[in-house]
Design a protein around this motif. Sequence first.
Motif, PDB file in Angstrom:
ATOM      1  N   SER A   1      14.155 -25.814   5.999  1.00 45.27           N
ATOM      2  CA  SER A   1      13.725 -26.454   7.180  1.00 45.27           C
ATOM      3  C   SER A   1      12.421 -26.982   7.201  1.00 45.27           C
ATOM      4  CB  SER A   1      13.909 -25.329   8.315  1.00 45.27           C
ATOM      5  OG  SER A   1      15.188 -25.099   8.849  1.00 45.27           O
TER       6      SER A   1
ATOM      7  N   THR B   1       8.759 -29.593  13.768  1.00 46.57           N
ATOM      8  CA  THR B   1       9.933 -30.446  14.445  1.00 46.57           C
ATOM      9  C   THR B   1       9.542 -30.953  15.861  1.00 46.57           C
ATOM     10  OG1 THR B   1      11.343 -29.514  12.824  1.00 46.57           O
ATOM     11  CG2 THR B   1      12.412 -30.971  14.726  1.00 46.57           C
TER      12      THR B   1
ATOM     13  N   GLU C   1      11.548 -31.497   7.392  1.00 45.73           N
ATOM     14  CA  GLU C   1      12.300 -30.786   6.141  1.00 45.73           C
ATOM     15  C   GLU C   1      11.985 -31.776   4.954  1.00 45.73           C
ATOM     16  OE1 GLU C   1      13.077 -30.766   9.446  1.00 45.73           O
ATOM     17  OE2 GLU C   1      14.193 -28.919   9.399  1.00 45.73           O
TER      18      GLU C   1
ATOM     19  N   ARG D   1      19.484 -30.020  17.183  1.00 37.62           N
ATOM     20  CA  ARG D   1      18.260 -28.900  16.878  1.00 37.62           C
ATOM     21  C   ARG D   1      18.681 -27.776  16.108  1.00 37.62           C
ATOM     22  NH1 ARG D   1      13.243 -29.650  18.856  1.00 37.62           N
ATOM     23  NH2 ARG D   1      12.625 -28.350  16.988  1.00 37.62           N
ATOM     24  N   GLY D   2      18.133 -27.209  15.177  1.00 40.98           N
ATOM     25  CA  GLY D   2      18.572 -26.007  14.334  1.00 40.98           C
ATOM     26  C   GLY D   2      19.573 -26.306  13.475  1.00 40.98           C
TER      27      GLY D   2
ATOM     28  N   SER E   1      19.519 -27.498  10.410  1.00 37.32           N
ATOM     29  CA  SER E   1      19.374 -27.009   8.870  1.00 37.32           C
ATOM     30  C   SER E   1      20.614 -26.065   8.146  1.00 37.32           C
ATOM     31  CB  SER E   1      18.187 -26.569   8.656  1.00 37.32           C
ATOM     32  OG  SER E   1      17.226 -27.704   8.874  1.00 37.32           O
TER      33      SER E   1
HETATM   34  N1  ASP Z   1      13.489 -28.258  12.305  1.00 36.76           N
HETATM   35  C1  ASP Z   1      14.914 -28.706  12.957  1.00 36.76           C
HETATM   36  C2  ASP Z   1      14.575 -27.937  14.304  1.00 36.76           C
HETATM   37  O1  ASP Z   1      13.556 -27.485  14.542  1.00 36.76           O
HETATM   38  C3  ASP Z   1      16.088 -28.006  12.264  1.00 36.76           C
HETATM   39  C4  ASP Z   1      16.241 -26.591  11.783  1.00 36.76           C
HETATM   40  O2  ASP Z   1      15.162 -26.010  11.585  1.00 36.76           O
HETATM   41  O3  ASP Z   1      17.109 -25.939  11.586  1.00 36.76           O
HETATM   42  O4  ASP Z   1      15.483 -27.941  14.894  1.00 36.76           O
END
Ligand code: ASP
Length: 437
Positions: free
Chosen positions: A36, A49, A115, A182-183, A185
């Motif tokens: 990430s 991010t 990333e 979002r999230g 990864s």
């Molecule tokens: N960096 C991205 C986010 O904050 C993806 C991740 O971390 O999974 O959403």
Amino acid sequence: MKVVKFGGSSMADAGQYRKIREILMADPERRVVVVSAAGKRFSGDHKITDLLYLCHAHTQYGVDCSNIFEMIRSRYLEIRDELGIKLDLESEFSALKSGLDRKMVSQDELASRGEYFSAKLMAAFLGFQFVDAADWIRFKFDGSVDQEASYALLKDRYKDFGIVIPGFYGMMPDGKIRTFTRGGSDITGALAAAALDADVYENWTDVSGILMADPRIVDDPQTIPQVTYDELRELSYSGAQVLHEGTIFPVREKNIPLNIRNTNAPNDPGTMIKEAFDGDSDPDRFITGITGKKDFSVISLSKRGLSGQVGYLRKVLSIFERHNVSIDYVPNGIDNVSVVMPTEAVSSSLYTIMAEIQKELEPDSLTVHDQIAVVAAVGRKMAFRPGISGKIFATLGEAGVNIRMINQGPDELNIIFGVDNKDFKTAIRVLYDSFVK
Ligand code: ASP
């Protein structure tokens, strides 16, 4: 071979990079690393991010974002310098900034750079090869991932040595970068594991696995050692958020176990998620987890002779469908039926829906209750075991919690019940105390 994904807090500073190297050295099977963007180092810190999105929003409105950009740049340069990595990031950052100033960098492309830089640094630090996600994750025009094409491309690139892949993004058919939500990864890691038929997908974060209950409600809840994909689906649907929801599908399809682990406590076994478990690590534990959500509304109607009317349920449900409201539960009696959904889902259409029910079904009574919480006790081992629901209801009764609705499917994977919002925490706490402690 194991695919290992490290989340934002695991990538936050040089100290975390060192922990990751230790984790990889402890098991030579850990050869495919997904990372990430740098996350928060302490509460009150910024996630990279978030800063990237903020930076892009500034430039869209013609506001200079040099200060924010410098915060991002210096985070990565600091990690590089502290670890003594030889890598020219300065020229990449200045090319990015000048593209941004000319409005040549899309929001997704900029967001993906967190990333990207994490992976560049991690690859150099470990002596692994950098494999760009844009070189193998292929989106279709509708935004879904073209699994076949993506898997083939990664298989082609992976030759048994260590690689580092940036999470969160891939490439559209027109060559543009696109991010997951979002999230996301977590999804990249799952896709890499599926593409390479990994033995296990390890998802490293800052907690030692999925907790049996929300730690804001229950003091120091225990970790769930083993959970099936079906149970996890129930737990996350009713509130517990651990992984991005798109994570499960690719690994489940290939029957790859998913292990949630803690970068800051690498000896903890974490939570193992699989299709099924042979044997039972804890035969006395019937409940896997307890979760729930507040703020549901219940619309109830009753009418004499309703149960004898063919098609009444369809008529009720089609009114909700017309208003694009997704329904969670439909508990019913002989001549009454209730429809349960999050209050937010009917915030703008409630009165119209009520009027349409009144007109089309002409009920004897029609009511709405809100401020209802839904609590779910989830556990694969509850099935065919008499007395579990009896114990649940007795426990709640003793605590003075009134149950407003009950729902259990014949698969007996969970028991779901509704209570007043004000009783939500008590219900979770007493169930945890009686079934776990
Ligand atoms: N960096 C991205 C986010 O904050 C993806 C991740 O971390 O999974 O959403």
